[in-house]
Motif scaffolding. Structure first.
Motif, mmCIF file in Angstrom:
data_model
loop_
_atom_site.group_PDB
_atom_site.id
_atom_site.type_symbol
_atom_site.label_atom_id
_atom_site.label_comp_id
_atom_site.label_asym_id
_atom_site.label_seq_id
_atom_site.Cartn_x
_atom_site.Cartn_y
_atom_site.Cartn_z
ATOM 1 N N ARG A 110 32.957 28.279 71.381
ATOM 2 C CA ARG A 110 33.831 28.897 73.201
ATOM 3 C C ARG A 110 34.938 28.474 73.312
ATOM 4 N NH1 ARG A 110 28.683 29.099 76.987
ATOM 5 N NH2 ARG A 110 29.004 25.861 77.238
ATOM 6 N N SER A 112 38.003 26.331 74.273
ATOM 7 C CA SER A 112 37.874 24.887 75.562
ATOM 8 C C SER A 112 39.026 24.301 75.355
ATOM 9 C CB SER A 112 36.713 24.202 75.412
ATOM 10 O OG SER A 112 36.443 23.349 76.296
ATOM 11 N N ASP A 115 39.894 20.273 75.346
ATOM 12 C CA ASP A 115 38.847 19.462 74.474
ATOM 13 C C ASP A 115 39.664 20.133 73.613
ATOM 14 O OD1 ASP A 115 36.677 18.626 76.958
ATOM 15 O OD2 ASP A 115 36.232 20.338 76.087
ATOM 16 N N GLU A 148 33.671 28.779 80.125
ATOM 17 C CA GLU A 148 34.263 28.614 78.766
ATOM 18 C C GLU A 148 34.356 29.912 78.258
ATOM 19 O OE1 GLU A 148 32.761 25.104 77.956
ATOM 20 O OE2 GLU A 148 34.434 23.736 78.076
ATOM 21 N N THR A 152 37.068 33.008 77.296
ATOM 22 C CA THR A 152 36.972 33.674 75.998
ATOM 23 C C THR A 152 37.132 34.925 76.255
ATOM 24 O OG1 THR A 152 35.534 31.176 75.152
ATOM 25 C CG2 THR A 152 35.693 33.039 73.138
#
Ligand SMILES: [Zn+2]
Length: 201
Positions: A110, A112, A115, A148, A152
């Motif tokens: 998903r 993020s 990150d 998250e 998404t």
């Protein structure tokens, strides 16, 4: 100072597994090398065979030993429904609930952004290709109810807002922060049944 550099390397390699820290990795390595070499060889063989023999389904991106997985190859399923999931465990949980007869698409996780995981990283371009199928009438967003997972779903909603099909989202029964894989089959089946429309197709 470790007596065997190869042992040290094995311990380090085992840490690629989820939730395996230094101590657990050392215990695992000792088990494999000291106590169960036959089991260790079997494990090594199985990993090699799996890596060589398991690829991805060209249609849904799930694991498959052939270019198309058994579900995508099954012509008796409902072609008008496509369910988008974020993990193979969610995919299996929905399939095992028996509540869904359509086809799936598996995202590689998903979104993020913090990150560095953007649309490209989760395989949006494969999804766009899959969505070109004119048989699709409903797209079900079955990403988790985590922040998250919601982000998404929102991204996908925006992406599909001008498309011809209805977009729905799994409904009640999925608690906020809920990972689908931990829901029992009944709850998941209910969430699938009472999914709500989020765009008009
Ligand atoms: Zn497939």
């Amino acid at each position: 100072m470790m007596i065997s550099p190869k042992f040290t390397e094995l311990v380090r390699a085992l840490r690629c597994l989820p939730s395996v820290g230094a101590k657990t990795a050392q215990r695992m390595a000792l088990q494999l090398i000291e106590r169960d070499r036959i089991g260790a060889q079997h494990l090594a063989d199985m990993i090699e065979q799996a890596l060589g023999g398991i690829g991805r389904c060209k249609q849904c991106q799930a694991l498959s030993e052939t270019s198309m997985c058994t579900i995508c190859a099954d012509q008796t399923r409902n072609k008008s429904q496509l369910c988008i999931v974020e993990s193979l465990t969610d995919w299996m949980a929905i399939e095992q609930s028996g509540a869904f007869q359509g086809y799936y698409f598996l995202l590689s996780g998903r979104l993020s952004p913090l990150d560095g995981i953007g649309p490209q990283e989760i395989g949006i371009e494969w999804l766009r290709l899959r969505l070109e199928d004119p048989a699709i009438e409903e797209v079900i967003l079955a990403t988790s109810a985590t922040i998250e997972g919601e982000a998404t779903a929102n991204y996908l909603m925006t992406m599909m807002k001008d498309d011809q099909y209805h977009v729905t989202r799994l409904a009640q029964g999925v608690p906020m922060g809920g990972e689908l894989e931990y829901l029992d089959g009944h709850t998941l089946a209910l969430a699938m049944k009472s999914r709500r429309p989020i765009t008009e197709g």
